[in-house]
Design a protein around this motif. Structure first.
Motif, PDB file in Angstrom:
ATOM      1  N   ILE A  47       0.839  -1.198   0.000  1.00 48.75           N
ATOM      2  CA  ILE A  47       0.000   0.000   0.000  1.00 48.75           C
ATOM      3  C   ILE A  47       0.882   1.259   0.000  1.00 48.75           C
ATOM      4  O   ILE A  47       0.615   2.219  -0.733  1.00 48.75           O
ATOM      5  N   THR A  48       1.931   1.251   0.809  1.00 47.29           N
ATOM      6  CA  THR A  48       2.843   2.403   0.866  1.00 47.29           C
ATOM      7  C   THR A  48       3.553   2.615  -0.473  1.00 47.29           C
ATOM      8  O   THR A  48       3.685   3.754  -0.945  1.00 47.29           O
ATOM      9  N   MET A  49       4.023   1.537  -1.082  1.00 44.38           N
ATOM     10  CA  MET A  49       4.682   1.651  -2.387  1.00 44.38           C
ATOM     11  C   MET A  49       3.703   2.180  -3.443  1.00 44.38           C
ATOM     12  O   MET A  49       4.062   3.009  -4.272  1.00 44.38           O
ATOM     13  N   GLY A  50       2.466   1.698  -3.417  1.00 47.81           N
ATOM     14  CA  GLY A  50       1.457   2.178  -4.358  1.00 47.81           C
ATOM     15  C   GLY A  50       1.180   3.662  -4.178  1.00 47.81           C
ATOM     16  O   GLY A  50       1.074   4.417  -5.159  1.00 47.81           O
ATOM     17  N   ALA A  51       1.086   4.107  -2.926  1.00 46.84           N
ATOM     18  CA  ALA A  51       0.869   5.533  -2.656  1.00 46.84           C
ATOM     19  C   ALA A  51       2.068   6.352  -3.138  1.00 46.84           C
ATOM     20  O   ALA A  51       1.901   7.454  -3.680  1.00 46.84           O
ATOM     21  N   GLY A  52       3.280   5.819  -2.985  1.00 50.41           N
ATOM     22  CA  GLY A  52       4.479   6.510  -3.472  1.00 50.41           C
ATOM     23  C   GLY A  52       4.471   6.647  -4.984  1.00 50.41           C
ATOM     24  O   GLY A  52       4.787   7.713  -5.523  1.00 50.41           O
ATOM     25  N   PHE A  53       4.115   5.554  -5.673  1.00 52.01           N
ATOM     26  CA  PHE A  53       4.058   5.615  -7.139  1.00 52.01           C
ATOM     27  C   PHE A  53       2.995   6.611  -7.607  1.00 52.01           C
ATOM     28  O   PHE A  53       3.204   7.353  -8.570  1.00 52.01           O
ATOM     29  N   ILE A  54       1.856   6.638  -6.943  1.00 44.40           N
ATOM     30  CA  ILE A  54       0.797   7.576  -7.320  1.00 44.40           C
ATOM     31  C   ILE A  54       1.256   9.019  -7.103  1.00 44.40           C
ATOM     32  O   ILE A  54       1.033   9.888  -7.957  1.00 44.40           O
ATOM     33  N   SER A  55       1.931   9.281  -5.979  1.00 47.52           N
ATOM     34  CA  SER A  55       2.381  10.654  -5.721  1.00 47.52           C
ATOM     35  C   SER A  55       3.475  11.074  -6.708  1.00 47.52           C
ATOM     36  O   SER A  55       3.484  12.226  -7.176  1.00 47.52           O
ATOM     37  N   ILE A  56       4.389  10.184  -7.063  1.00 44.95           N
ATOM     38  CA  ILE A  56       5.415  10.515  -8.057  1.00 44.95           C
ATOM     39  C   ILE A  56       4.779  10.751  -9.423  1.00 44.95           C
ATOM     40  O   ILE A  56       5.157  11.669 -10.157  1.00 44.95           O
ATOM     41  N   GLY A  57       3.788   9.939  -9.774  1.00 51.89           N
ATOM     42  CA  GLY A  57       3.085  10.139 -11.035  1.00 51.89           C
ATOM     43  C   GLY A  57       2.349  11.471 -11.083  1.00 51.89           C
ATOM     44  O   GLY A  57       2.356  12.161 -12.103  1.00 51.89           O
ATOM     45  N   ALA A  58       1.710  11.841  -9.965  1.00 45.42           N
ATOM     46  CA  ALA A  58       1.007  13.126  -9.918  1.00 45.42           C
ATOM     47  C   ALA A  58       2.000  14.286 -10.021  1.00 45.42           C
ATOM     48  O   ALA A  58       1.749  15.278 -10.723  1.00 45.42           O
ATOM     49  N   TRP A  59       3.151  14.166  -9.351  1.00 46.22           N
ATOM     50  CA  TRP A  59       4.169  15.216  -9.421  1.00 46.22           C
ATOM     51  C   TRP A  59       4.725  15.341 -10.841  1.00 46.22           C
ATOM     52  O   TRP A  59       4.921  16.458 -11.333  1.00 46.22           O
ATOM     53  N   THR A  60       4.958  14.208 -11.507  1.00 43.02           N
ATOM     54  CA  THR A  60       5.465  14.233 -12.885  1.00 43.02           C
ATOM     55  C   THR A  60       4.450  14.889 -13.822  1.00 43.02           C
ATOM     56  O   THR A  60       4.815  15.680 -14.697  1.00 43.02           O
ATOM     57  N   ALA A  61       3.178  14.577 -13.641  1.00 49.94           N
ATOM     58  CA  ALA A  61       2.144  15.201 -14.478  1.00 49.94           C
ATOM     59  C   ALA A  61       2.083  16.699 -14.226  1.00 49.94           C
ATOM     60  O   ALA A  61       1.983  17.499 -15.175  1.00 49.94           O
ATOM     61  N   TYR A  62       2.169  17.100 -12.970  1.00 47.58           N
ATOM     62  CA  TYR A  62       2.148  18.528 -12.634  1.00 47.58           C
ATOM     63  C   TYR A  62       3.324  19.257 -13.277  1.00 47.58           C
ATOM     64  O   TYR A  62       3.156  20.320 -13.872  1.00 47.58           O
ATOM     65  N   ARG A  63       4.533  18.699 -13.164  1.00 48.06           N
ATOM     66  CA  ARG A  63       5.715  19.340 -13.738  1.00 48.06           C
ATOM     67  C   ARG A  63       5.641  19.395 -15.269  1.00 48.06           C
ATOM     68  O   ARG A  63       6.035  20.388 -15.877  1.00 48.06           O
ATOM     69  N   SER A  64       5.142  18.335 -15.882  1.00 47.28           N
ATOM     70  CA  SER A  64       5.026  18.325 -17.343  1.00 47.28           C
ATOM     71  C   SER A  64       4.050  19.391 -17.826  1.00 47.28           C
ATOM     72  O   SER A  64       4.321  20.097 -18.791  1.00 47.28           O
ATOM     73  N   LEU A  65       2.926  19.505 -17.158  1.00 45.08           N
ATOM     74  CA  LEU A  65       1.944  20.511 -17.551  1.00 45.08           C
ATOM     75  C   LEU A  65       2.414  21.928 -17.213  1.00 45.08           C
ATOM     76  O   LEU A  65       2.107  22.874 -17.934  1.00 45.08           O
ATOM     77  N   GLN A  66       3.197  22.057 -16.149  1.00 43.92           N
ATOM     78  CA  GLN A  66       3.737  23.368 -15.786  1.00 43.92           C
ATOM     79  C   GLN A  66       4.764  23.822 -16.829  1.00 43.92           C
ATOM     80  O   GLN A  66       4.788  24.986 -17.225  1.00 43.92           O
ATOM     81  N   GLN A  67       5.618  22.911 -17.292  1.00 44.52           N
ATOM     82  CA  GLN A  67       6.581  23.265 -18.335  1.00 44.52           C
ATOM     83  C   GLN A  67       5.899  23.565 -19.651  1.00 44.52           C
ATOM     84  O   GLN A  67       6.399  24.353 -20.454  1.00 44.52           O
ATOM     85  N   ARG A  68       4.799  22.933 -19.898  1.00 44.38           N
ATOM     86  CA  ARG A  68       4.035  23.177 -21.127  1.00 44.38           C
ATOM     87  C   ARG A  68       3.368  24.539 -21.086  1.00 44.38           C
ATOM     88  O   ARG A  68       3.101  25.143 -22.114  1.00 44.38           O
ATOM     89  N   GLY A  69       3.119  25.048 -19.877  1.00 42.48           N
ATOM     90  CA  GLY A  69       2.476  26.346 -19.747  1.00 42.48           C
ATOM     91  C   GLY A  69       1.005  26.248 -19.420  1.00 42.48           C
ATOM     92  O   GLY A  69       0.303  27.258 -19.430  1.00 42.48           O
ATOM     93  N   VAL A  70       0.514  25.046 -19.164  1.00 42.19           N
ATOM     94  CA  VAL A  70      -0.894  24.860 -18.865  1.00 42.19           C
ATOM     95  C   VAL A  70      -1.186  25.298 -17.435  1.00 42.19           C
ATOM     96  O   VAL A  70      -2.209  25.926 -17.167  1.00 42.19           O
ATOM     97  N   LEU A  71      -0.288  24.964 -16.513  1.00 41.69           N
ATOM     98  CA  LEU A  71      -0.490  25.327 -15.096  1.00 41.69           C
ATOM     99  C   LEU A  71       0.385  26.480 -14.690  1.00 41.69           C
ATOM    100  O   LEU A  71       1.421  26.720 -15.160  1.00 41.69           O
TER     101      LEU A  71
END
Length: 162
Positions: free
Chosen positions: A138-162
């Motif tokens: 469960i902890t590993m799954g939560a870690g993967f989800i948080s890293i995935g959310a952070w990667t999506a946020y950074r990708s969209l921020q670099q794109r200029g969406v956020l």
């Protein structure tokens, strides 16, 4: 040194395209100076192995090396703008890769969390080993989800969406 057949001859100096006008102007000034009173110097001063054109060219290069080049800032900006248009953007499609990686991490984290919850429910009565295994998943799954959310946020921020 002996002249071996493997030696290359020195190539003729050609100025870069952005300095070609300055070299042409310098050459024009040199020819005007040669027509003046200094043009009556004897040709005996020129060594036999060098041609007069080569001497003038080396003098022009030496004169350019002594002078500090002055480049107009507006001209520099114009040249850089032209070069930036010619270069392909390097980060054009990287945001898609970032979003794909983040989607993969979120799905992987979700699967790990589901497996951890199911494992925890099935092994709750078997003791601390079952509880620890399910909790780690469960902890590993939560870690993967948080890293995935952070990667999506950074990708969209670099794109200029956020």
């Amino acid at each position: 040194m002996d002249d071996s057949p493997g030696r290359r001859e020195a190539s003729k100096f050609e100025p870069p395209p952005w300095e070609r006008e300055q070299f042409e102007e310098l050459q024009r000034l040199r020819t005007e100076e040669e027509r003046g009173p200094e043009a009556e110097e004897p040709q005996a001063a020129v060594p036999d192995r060098e041609q007069p054109g080569e001497v003038a060219e080396s003098a022009a290069v030496a004169a350019v090396a002594k002078e500090k080049p002055t480049v107009d800032e507006a001209e520099t900006e114009r040249m850089l703008a032209i070069l930036s248009v010619e270069e392909p953007p390097t980060h054009r499609g990287f945001w898609r890769i970032g979003l794909a990686a983040s989607a993969f991490l979120v799905v992987l984290g979700g699967v790990l969390m589901i497996w951890g919850i199911v494992g925890l429910m099935r092994t709750i009565d078997s003791g601390p080993a079952g509880v620890l295994g399910g909790s780690i998943m469960i902890t590993m799954g939560a870690g993967f989800i948080s890293i995935g959310a952070w990667t999506a946020y950074r990708s969209l921020q670099q794109r200029g969406v956020l």
